[in-house]
Design a protein around this motif. Sequence first.
Motif, PDB file in Angstrom:
ATOM      1  N   SER A 102       0.817  -1.219   0.000  1.00 48.31           N
ATOM      2  CA  SER A 102       0.000   0.000   0.000  1.00 48.31           C
ATOM      3  C   SER A 102       0.844   1.260   0.000  1.00 48.31           C
ATOM      4  O   SER A 102       0.442   2.297  -0.537  1.00 48.31           O
ATOM      5  CB  SER A 102      -0.923   0.007   1.229  1.00 48.31           C
ATOM      6  OG  SER A 102      -1.738  -1.149   1.268  1.00 48.31           O
ATOM      7  N   LEU A 103       2.021   1.183   0.628  1.00 46.67           N
ATOM      8  CA  LEU A 103       2.834   2.377   0.835  1.00 46.67           C
ATOM      9  C   LEU A 103       3.222   3.043  -0.486  1.00 46.67           C
ATOM     10  O   LEU A 103       3.201   4.271  -0.598  1.00 46.67           O
ATOM     11  CB  LEU A 103       4.094   2.000   1.617  1.00 46.67           C
ATOM     12  CG  LEU A 103       4.678   3.061   2.564  1.00 46.67           C
ATOM     13  CD1 LEU A 103       3.673   3.461   3.612  1.00 46.67           C
ATOM     14  CD2 LEU A 103       5.942   2.532   3.220  1.00 46.67           C
ATOM     15  N   MET A 104       3.570   2.243  -1.490  1.00 47.70           N
ATOM     16  CA  MET A 104       3.991   2.809  -2.767  1.00 47.70           C
ATOM     17  C   MET A 104       2.836   3.408  -3.555  1.00 47.70           C
ATOM     18  O   MET A 104       3.052   4.028  -4.610  1.00 47.70           O
ATOM     19  CB  MET A 104       4.708   1.747  -3.602  1.00 47.70           C
ATOM     20  CG  MET A 104       6.045   1.317  -3.034  1.00 47.70           C
ATOM     21  SD  MET A 104       7.237   2.674  -2.881  1.00 47.70           S
ATOM     22  CE  MET A 104       7.677   2.936  -4.597  1.00 47.70           C
ATOM     23  N   LEU A 105       1.609   3.235  -3.067  1.00 48.60           N
ATOM     24  CA  LEU A 105       0.443   3.839  -3.713  1.00 48.60           C
ATOM     25  C   LEU A 105       0.041   5.156  -3.055  1.00 48.60           C
ATOM     26  O   LEU A 105      -0.872   5.834  -3.539  1.00 48.60           O
ATOM     27  CB  LEU A 105      -0.744   2.866  -3.681  1.00 48.60           C
ATOM     28  CG  LEU A 105      -0.578   1.576  -4.486  1.00 48.60           C
ATOM     29  CD1 LEU A 105      -1.761   0.651  -4.242  1.00 48.60           C
ATOM     30  CD2 LEU A 105      -0.433   1.877  -5.971  1.00 48.60           C
ATOM     31  N   ARG A 120       9.021  -4.486 -18.613  1.00 49.85           N
ATOM     32  CA  ARG A 120       7.737  -3.977 -19.124  1.00 49.85           C
ATOM     33  C   ARG A 120       7.633  -2.467 -18.920  1.00 49.85           C
ATOM     34  O   ARG A 120       7.186  -1.747 -19.815  1.00 49.85           O
ATOM     35  CB  ARG A 120       6.594  -4.697 -18.395  1.00 49.85           C
ATOM     36  CG  ARG A 120       5.207  -4.272 -18.811  1.00 49.85           C
ATOM     37  CD  ARG A 120       4.166  -5.124 -18.092  1.00 49.85           C
ATOM     38  NE  ARG A 120       2.817  -4.648 -18.313  1.00 49.85           N
ATOM     39  CZ  ARG A 120       1.731  -5.187 -17.758  1.00 49.85           C
ATOM     40  NH1 ARG A 120       1.860  -6.234 -16.952  1.00 49.85           N
ATOM     41  NH2 ARG A 120       0.534  -4.692 -17.999  1.00 49.85           N
ATOM     42  N   ALA A 121       8.050  -1.986 -17.756  1.00 51.31           N
ATOM     43  CA  ALA A 121       8.028  -0.546 -17.499  1.00 51.31           C
ATOM     44  C   ALA A 121       8.970   0.187 -18.449  1.00 51.31           C
ATOM     45  O   ALA A 121       8.647   1.263 -18.973  1.00 51.31           O
ATOM     46  CB  ALA A 121       8.408  -0.263 -16.046  1.00 51.31           C
ATOM     47  N   GLY A 163      12.195   6.054 -15.821  1.00 50.77           N
ATOM     48  CA  GLY A 163      12.914   7.185 -15.252  1.00 50.77           C
ATOM     49  C   GLY A 163      13.779   6.803 -14.064  1.00 50.77           C
ATOM     50  O   GLY A 163      14.035   5.615 -13.797  1.00 50.77           O
ATOM     51  N   PRO A 164      14.248   7.794 -13.318  1.00 45.05           N
ATOM     52  CA  PRO A 164      15.123   7.552 -12.160  1.00 45.05           C
ATOM     53  C   PRO A 164      14.509   6.637 -11.098  1.00 45.05           C
ATOM     54  O   PRO A 164      15.227   5.846 -10.487  1.00 45.05           O
ATOM     55  CB  PRO A 164      15.356   8.959 -11.602  1.00 45.05           C
ATOM     56  CG  PRO A 164      15.132   9.875 -12.759  1.00 45.05           C
ATOM     57  CD  PRO A 164      14.070   9.236 -13.586  1.00 45.05           C
ATOM     58  N   LEU A 165      13.188   6.730 -10.896  1.00 38.54           N
ATOM     59  CA  LEU A 165      12.550   5.886  -9.884  1.00 38.54           C
ATOM     60  C   LEU A 165      12.640   4.418 -10.268  1.00 38.54           C
ATOM     61  O   LEU A 165      12.967   3.563  -9.430  1.00 38.54           O
ATOM     62  CB  LEU A 165      11.084   6.297  -9.697  1.00 38.54           C
ATOM     63  CG  LEU A 165      10.274   5.427  -8.723  1.00 38.54           C
ATOM     64  CD1 LEU A 165      10.864   5.470  -7.325  1.00 38.54           C
ATOM     65  CD2 LEU A 165       8.810   5.872  -8.708  1.00 38.54           C
ATOM     66  N   THR A 166      12.349   4.111 -11.510  1.00 35.18           N
ATOM     67  CA  THR A 166      12.417   2.720 -11.970  1.00 35.18           C
ATOM     68  C   THR A 166      13.816   2.158 -11.797  1.00 35.18           C
ATOM     69  O   THR A 166      13.994   1.016 -11.347  1.00 35.18           O
ATOM     70  CB  THR A 166      11.988   2.636 -13.449  1.00 35.18           C
ATOM     71  OG1 THR A 166      10.702   3.236 -13.606  1.00 35.18           O
ATOM     72  CG2 THR A 166      11.926   1.195 -13.914  1.00 35.18           C
ATOM     73  N   GLY A 220       6.959  -1.582  -6.025  1.00 37.62           N
ATOM     74  CA  GLY A 220       7.121  -0.394  -6.854  1.00 37.62           C
ATOM     75  C   GLY A 220       7.299  -0.756  -8.320  1.00 37.62           C
ATOM     76  O   GLY A 220       6.690  -0.139  -9.205  1.00 37.62           O
ATOM     77  N   LEU A 221       8.124  -1.757  -8.618  1.00 37.91           N
ATOM     78  CA  LEU A 221       8.305  -2.207  -9.996  1.00 37.91           C
ATOM     79  C   LEU A 221       7.008  -2.783 -10.558  1.00 37.91           C
ATOM     80  O   LEU A 221       6.696  -2.589 -11.747  1.00 37.91           O
ATOM     81  CB  LEU A 221       9.421  -3.246 -10.069  1.00 37.91           C
ATOM     82  CG  LEU A 221      10.842  -2.715  -9.839  1.00 37.91           C
ATOM     83  CD1 LEU A 221      11.836  -3.874  -9.703  1.00 37.91           C
ATOM     84  CD2 LEU A 221      11.270  -1.785 -10.967  1.00 37.91           C
ATOM     85  N   HIS A 222       6.250  -3.473  -9.718  1.00 35.83           N
ATOM     86  CA  HIS A 222       4.950  -4.012 -10.146  1.00 35.83           C
ATOM     87  C   HIS A 222       4.034  -2.881 -10.612  1.00 35.83           C
ATOM     88  O   HIS A 222       3.419  -2.976 -11.687  1.00 35.83           O
ATOM     89  CB  HIS A 222       4.306  -4.781  -8.987  1.00 35.83           C
ATOM     90  CG  HIS A 222       2.880  -5.171  -9.241  1.00 35.83           C
ATOM     91  ND1 HIS A 222       2.534  -6.364  -9.848  1.00 35.83           N
ATOM     92  CD2 HIS A 222       1.708  -4.517  -8.975  1.00 35.83           C
ATOM     93  CE1 HIS A 222       1.211  -6.434  -9.947  1.00 35.83           C
ATOM     94  NE2 HIS A 222       0.684  -5.329  -9.430  1.00 35.83           N
ATOM     95  N   TYR A 223       3.949  -1.813  -9.836  1.00 32.82           N
ATOM     96  CA  TYR A 223       3.054  -0.704 -10.194  1.00 32.82           C
ATOM     97  C   TYR A 223       3.581   0.067 -11.406  1.00 32.82           C
ATOM     98  O   TYR A 223       2.794   0.468 -12.278  1.00 32.82           O
ATOM     99  CB  TYR A 223       2.894   0.240  -9.007  1.00 32.82           C
ATOM    100  CG  TYR A 223       2.219  -0.387  -7.804  1.00 32.82           C
ATOM    101  CD1 TYR A 223       1.087  -1.171  -7.953  1.00 32.82           C
ATOM    102  CD2 TYR A 223       2.736  -0.210  -6.515  1.00 32.82           C
ATOM    103  CE1 TYR A 223       0.477  -1.771  -6.853  1.00 32.82           C
ATOM    104  CE2 TYR A 223       2.134  -0.806  -5.417  1.00 32.82           C
ATOM    105  CZ  TYR A 223       1.009  -1.590  -5.589  1.00 32.82           C
ATOM    106  OH  TYR A 223       0.405  -2.169  -4.506  1.00 32.82           O
ATOM    107  N   LEU A 224       4.884   0.287 -11.480  1.00 36.91           N
ATOM    108  CA  LEU A 224       5.452   1.041 -12.602  1.00 36.91           C
ATOM    109  C   LEU A 224       5.269   0.305 -13.926  1.00 36.91           C
ATOM    110  O   LEU A 224       5.243   0.931 -14.989  1.00 36.91           O
ATOM    111  CB  LEU A 224       6.939   1.316 -12.355  1.00 36.91           C
ATOM    112  CG  LEU A 224       7.254   2.355 -11.281  1.00 36.91           C
ATOM    113  CD1 LEU A 224       8.743   2.369 -10.974  1.00 36.91           C
ATOM    114  CD2 LEU A 224       6.792   3.745 -11.709  1.00 36.91           C
TER     115      LEU A 224
END
Length: 437
Positions: free
Chosen positions: A131-134, A378-379, A386-389, A426-430
């Motif tokens: 949940s935190l990354m959302l 996939r992202a 970007g830098p986050l990924t 985080g990678l899952h959501y990106l």
Amino acid sequence: MNTWSEPRLASPLLRYLSLVKVADIVRGVTFVGTLLLAWISLHPFPDLGDLQIGDATTGNEVVTYAAFGALALLTTGLAMRDNMRGLASLPTPAFVLFSLWICVTIVLSLDPDTSIRRFALTACVTAVTASLMLLPKSQNELMRWFSISALILLAVCYLGILLAPHLSIHQATDPQEPGLAGSWRGAFGHKNQAAAVMAMLLFLGIYIIRRGAWVSGAVIIAFASLFLLYSAGKSSLTLCFAVLLLTSMTSVVRSFWLRAVMLLAPLLLLNLLSVGTVMSEGLAEIAKLLPLDATFTGRTDIWAFAVQSLQARLATGYGFFAFWGSSAIQNLPEGKEWAAYASHSHNGYLDTALGMGLPGLALLIAALVIKPLKDFHRADLGGNNGPLTMALLRIWLFGVYLSSMESFFLDRADPLWVTFLLAVFGLHYLARFRLRE
């Protein structure tokens, strides 16, 4: 009448804006507070001079359980409010099958009570990190929250070094590992854990600089690097350089299969030349030819014991976190008494097999090794690179490499496990959504 009607019209708008501001503060405080709880814990700066052989976490830390239980409800509620689509994307085949097998191993556990207790906290921590990354509504918001969290952790660790060195630096009087005297550990219980977290902070610092926050990013990199050096965490330092080099090559290597070989071949080699040496004399001879100590500070005995114990329960293991420190270890031969006091095998993949059998190990690799790499690819192909990924890829890759030498997979509120999970989710959501700039 008009002069009175304007305040009445403005009043609902002001109330709405106030509620939005309060919600933003709650999201930010929840994110930063959760990270600091995981990194610093409720029991920072443990006194290792009072730690007795055999002391181990038993899953009875009621306050920690209550804190993460409450945070699971809070973070899930906040995520459902604005990002229900993100939560709905989580039941992928890899995650679902792995979760179901964990439940099977709890039912079949040699010590069901211990397995249930430890799974309860692991489940809460997983819900929190998912949940935190959302919670952040923009990339800049996430960057600020990571920056604040990292700077506070560094401040706490350095204040410990300055004000309470006997609780922040390994001492020659520590009963268990006096040979580590002089190595920095900060708020953590061991220098290896401190070094690993600092390496992850270094990756975050690079991300923060690339997002434009030069001052805070540079401060994080400088102080995390200094702490990493003084912690004498040779494994984390080596892996840090390897991860930076390999991940930078993903901009050139575009094929998924070539990326998989490039990033995962070192993982295979690490395990073959460590745990593999106790299963194959040929690998042991190859390891002896290396210029480095492939036993990672004499862990061969514990790997051999763990591999021998695993052979008795290859299909289901001994149960979720139900091997080390449990009744499964009994009738030990002379010279193996130390196994009764060991808390892990210094290898996350081997410990996973001990707890959940070879099927559990295969499913863990599918969910936490293969799937995040696919999500990154996939992202990247979708332009969300970007830098986050890149930062999340580096934290994830560092974690899967480090698990060949340390054991933190599924380990409840362990700071390495929490940070690793943030990268996985985080990678899952990106791979599926875009976070606004």
